[in-house]
Scaffold this motif. Sequence first.
Motif, PDB file in Angstrom:
ATOM      1  N   ALA A   1       0.836  -1.201   0.000  1.00  0.00           N
ATOM      2  CA  ALA A   1       0.000   0.000   0.000  1.00  0.00           C
ATOM      3  C   ALA A   1       0.867   1.245   0.000  1.00  0.00           C
ATOM      4  N   ALA A   2       1.823   1.301   0.933  1.00  0.00           N
ATOM      5  CA  ALA A   2       2.693   2.476   1.024  1.00  0.00           C
ATOM      6  C   ALA A   2       3.521   2.654  -0.246  1.00  0.00           C
ATOM      7  N   LYS A   3       4.028   1.567  -0.792  1.00  0.00           N
ATOM      8  CA  LYS A   3       4.840   1.671  -2.014  1.00  0.00           C
ATOM      9  C   LYS A   3       4.001   2.128  -3.195  1.00  0.00           C
ATOM     10  N   SER A   4       2.789   1.611  -3.317  1.00  0.00           N
ATOM     11  CA  SER A   4       1.956   2.025  -4.445  1.00  0.00           C
ATOM     12  C   SER A   4       1.581   3.495  -4.322  1.00  0.00           C
ATOM     13  N   GLY A   5       1.289   3.947  -3.087  1.00  0.00           N
ATOM     14  CA  GLY A   5       0.989   5.360  -2.889  1.00  0.00           C
ATOM     15  C   GLY A   5       2.148   6.243  -3.282  1.00  0.00           C
ATOM     16  N   ARG A   6       3.339   5.862  -2.869  1.00  0.00           N
ATOM     17  CA  ARG A   6       4.525   6.656  -3.206  1.00  0.00           C
ATOM     18  C   ARG A   6       4.802   6.628  -4.707  1.00  0.00           C
ATOM     19  N   MET A   7       4.713   5.438  -5.322  1.00  0.00           N
ATOM     20  CA  MET A   7       4.974   5.328  -6.763  1.00  0.00           C
ATOM     21  C   MET A   7       3.989   6.167  -7.567  1.00  0.00           C
ATOM     22  N   CYS A   8       2.715   6.135  -7.174  1.00  0.00           N
ATOM     23  CA  CYS A   8       1.707   6.923  -7.873  1.00  0.00           C
ATOM     24  C   CYS A   8       2.019   8.413  -7.745  1.00  0.00           C
ATOM     25  N   ALA A   9       2.350   8.841  -6.532  1.00  0.00           N
ATOM     26  CA  ALA A   9       2.659  10.252  -6.308  1.00  0.00           C
ATOM     27  C   ALA A   9       3.898  10.684  -7.082  1.00  0.00           C
ATOM     28  N   GLU A  10       4.903   9.833  -7.128  1.00  0.00           N
ATOM     29  CA  GLU A  10       6.117  10.156  -7.884  1.00  0.00           C
ATOM     30  C   GLU A  10       5.796  10.341  -9.366  1.00  0.00           C
ATOM     31  N   ALA A  11       4.894   9.495  -9.892  1.00  0.00           N
ATOM     32  CA  ALA A  11       4.503   9.624 -11.296  1.00  0.00           C
ATOM     33  C   ALA A  11       3.791  10.952 -11.540  1.00  0.00           C
ATOM     34  N   ILE A  12       2.979  11.386 -10.570  1.00  0.00           N
ATOM     35  CA  ILE A  12       2.274  12.664 -10.711  1.00  0.00           C
ATOM     36  C   ILE A  12       3.252  13.834 -10.636  1.00  0.00           C
ATOM     37  N   VAL A  13       4.162  13.789  -9.681  1.00  0.00           N
ATOM     38  CA  VAL A  13       5.155  14.860  -9.545  1.00  0.00           C
ATOM     39  C   VAL A  13       6.018  14.948 -10.795  1.00  0.00           C
TER      40      VAL A  13
END
Length: 466
Positions: A348-360
């Motif tokens: 969960a934490a990794k997917s949240g971070r990966m998604c946010a990194e893609a947005i940034v």
Amino acid sequence: MAAISSAMAAGQNSDFLGLRLSSTSSEARNANRRRLSFQIRASKSSPRLSGRPLRVAVIGGGPAGGAAAETLAKGGVETVLIERKLDNSKPCGGAIPLCMVAEFDLPLDIIDRKVTKMKMISPSNVAVDIGRTLKPHEYIGMVRREVLDAYLRDRAAEAGATVVNGLFLKMDSPPAGSGERYKIYYNEYNSKKSATGEKKEMEVDAVVGADGANSRVAKEIGAGDYEYAIAFQERVKIPEAKMEYYKDRAEMYVGDDVSPDFYGWVFPKCDHVAVGTGTVTHKSDIKRFQAATRLRACDKIAGGKIIRVEAHPIPEHPRPRRVLDRVALVGDAAGYVTKCSGEGIYFAAKSGRMCAEAIVEGSAKGTRMIDEGDLRKYLEKFDKTYWPTYKVLDVLQKVFYRSNSAREAFVEMCADDYVQKMTFDSYLYKRVVPGNPLDDLKLAINTIGSLVRSSALRREMAKITA
């Protein structure tokens, strides 16, 4: 074999209770450098935003939402995190791998216990001790979700995210590819005007759905259904003398009595144990399985008092759709819980971070509009990194959880040091560990032998009881 270690949890961390110590290992520092230095590659065709940053709503404040909100805020994106219940205690085993402590720079005082011993108990009550191959510094951390989730949300707020105590209701989506904003509707509980909250609206450029297995965001984008398990857990306060047994130990019970397709557990927390089980196929019988789990552990939890009862759905596989236009699902909302073990916090934490990194990255630190292609980069990265783990655990569940004889074989295999080493190395560091070819061959032969012996035993028992 990663199924074994995923079920493990909790070891005592009394030396650090009350201290806000962060991980200071070189692995943690290197992980942080990598996280903060990812390159920004916004598309030249992405329209530049005039006079404002990209605004993203993160719906849900668990590990996925907290990690996403922090990364977005640090990346220059205006971030609003909406969480329905800020003191939520999700029924969750609470096991986190060692690599998560480093990667997410978690302070040691939020880890209740460190598990270095695991007892696997078969349907016939044959017990196997696991943990002999762990190095002195290695352990599996046990956390309470209300503590971990609050910490990650607080860190997101410190990074600049706005945290709203509210319930997401629905959203109006703009025409696909139009670049227009989404309008989200929610009840805000910060207001004293009403116990049900004050109805509010907000316009955002993108939405990250981190709102769990019953995700409303998923329903809004027609993400499709998935099969789910019911997890049932009781927090039990046991006498101190009995708690001493569990200070660095967790237990996992397998058998048709505790679950036809999952397992029962006793995981230690700060001052109590969590006793629980789960099932996909026989949800209506969950209380019967829970009673059987308590019975299997009765000698070690005798005299205990139930202080909390919890139940929650756990997704069994990713949703058919996880991204649509500028909306993405992460964590349980996306279905990122492994078969066989039920592990979900780290993913969960990794997917949240990966998604946010893609947005940034796609927005050039919040200065440009994003599109579906930017969010699909997150899916590609997540699937490439973790899909093999999900498939392996799916196979393990089908092979070893299908009958009591197969479970007996599973527990027998767990006594092997090579199995334990490969399991812990893969689980603790979330990487595929290359094995020794000769040991792999030996393991394959032993596995077949265990299954054959258990199958023969099942046939003989059937003759006796016929």
